[in-house]
Design a protein around this motif. Structure first.
Motif, PDB file in Angstrom:
ATOM      1  N   UNK A  78       0.940  -1.136   0.049  1.00 44.21           N
ATOM      2  CA  UNK A  78      -0.089   0.040   0.055  1.00 44.21           C
ATOM      3  C   UNK A  78       1.035   1.084   0.282  1.00 44.21           C
ATOM      4  N   UNK A  79       0.724   2.063  -1.160  1.00 47.04           N
ATOM      5  CA  UNK A  79       1.592   3.191  -1.240  1.00 47.04           C
ATOM      6  C   UNK A  79       0.918   4.235  -0.346  1.00 47.04           C
ATOM      7  N   UNK A  80       1.914   4.939   0.538  1.00 48.96           N
ATOM      8  CA  UNK A  80       1.445   5.994   1.735  1.00 48.96           C
ATOM      9  C   UNK A  80       2.295   7.059   1.493  1.00 48.96           C
ATOM     10  N   UNK A  81       2.307   8.211   2.324  1.00 47.82           N
ATOM     11  CA  UNK A  81       2.891   9.642   2.132  1.00 47.82           C
ATOM     12  C   UNK A  81       4.318   9.024   2.780  1.00 47.82           C
ATOM     13  N   UNK A  82       4.720   8.196   3.292  1.00 42.57           N
ATOM     14  CA  UNK A  82       5.933   7.687   3.914  1.00 42.57           C
ATOM     15  C   UNK A  82       6.661   6.725   3.070  1.00 42.57           C
ATOM     16  N   UNK A  83       6.003   6.316   2.012  1.00 43.46           N
ATOM     17  CA  UNK A  83       6.518   5.297   1.253  1.00 43.46           C
ATOM     18  C   UNK A  83       5.814   3.804   0.791  1.00 43.46           C
TER      19      UNK A  83
END
Length: 265
Positions: free
Chosen positions: A172-177
């Motif tokens: 899952x792509x997130x703001x942190x990576x």
């Protein structure tokens, strides 16, 4: 009286169909010879025959036709049945249109490259799955390779004594990576030393099968995402990898299903 052969010829139906409708009580012959069983029809029954054929051409089943012809269905009831059938035909048309587009894309690929697609791709729902799992987040995708194997090993070590089911990873792509959840499918409600994580059911996903080493899996993922766009869809959730076979150290015989949840744009 008309013989069954003449009646069938006039109505452009088969003898078998007339016998079937007789058995169902939908169109009973005017006369059946008690000795030979030979069926005869009155010319006035042609009107009912034409009504049955017309309703069948609209896609109605025998029970619905019987309701309309024999049970005095109101205009409102018939309208409701037609609306239902309209929705069914529209859904069938949409599905046929999608299949036609898929066939055309494959023909273009064969014409362009003179070979079949390097990965077979299907459209299907995904069931919910419970994992005995762990999770981590990396800033860059290349970091995943060095961490996911040890995570699977740790989970397997923690649930010793339990038979290991299919290994699965979700990305899952997130703001942190990229957040990674990885573990083994399980029916257990709790297990000491590991987290139980529920991956929800997904109504629609584009899925493909990658064969062989993880070194080239990005090419298969590219094919899956190209197919998502080609079908006019967009990713709608974290992607998953199901490691159907992942035993050999050299990964030559590994089989991995790639699952990308999708939805309308």
């Amino acid at each position: 009286m008309l013989s069954i052969g003449m009646f069938a010829q006039i109505g452009q139906v088969t003898h078998r169909m007339l016998r079937h409708w007789d058995t169902a009580g939908l169109l009973t012959p005017a006369h059946v010879d008690p000795f030979s069983g030979y069926r005869s029809y009155d010319p006035s029954q042609l009107q009912r025959l034409h009504q049955i054929v017309a309703l069948r051409d609209l896609g109605f089943g025998l029970e619905e036709i019987s309701l309309i012809l024999d049970q005095g269905a109101s205009a409102g009831k018939i309208t409701d049945l037609l609306h239902i059938r309209q929705a069914q035909v529209e859904a069938e048309h949409q599905l046929a249109t999608q299949r036609l587009a898929d066939v055309q894309r494959r023909l273009q690929l064969i014409s362009k490259e003179n070979l079949m697609s390097r990965i077979e791709i299907i459209h299907k729902p995904l069931p919910a799955v419970r994992l005995a799992a762990g999770r981590f987040t990396v800033a860059e995708q290349p970091e995943i390779a060095g961490r996911i194997g040890p995570l699977f090993d740790r989970i397997a070590q923690s649930i010793q004594g339990q038979s290991l089911a299919t290994p699965i990873a979700q990305y899952n792509g997130t703001e942190d990576g990229v957040e990674v959840i990885a573990g083994y499918a399980t029916s257990a409600q709790s297990l000491a030393g590991v987290e139980i994580i529920e991956l929800p059911a997904v109504p629609e996903a584009i899925c493909g099968v990658h064969l062989g080493s993880m070194d080239t899996i990005h090419e298969s993922w590219q094919a899956v995402h190209e197919e998502v766009l080609a079908r006019g869809l967009v990713p709608s959730g974290p992607c998953r990898e199901v490691y159907v076979r992942a035993v050999s150290d050299d990964q030559a015989d590994w089989v991995t299903e790639l699952q990308q949840p999708v939805g309308a744009p």
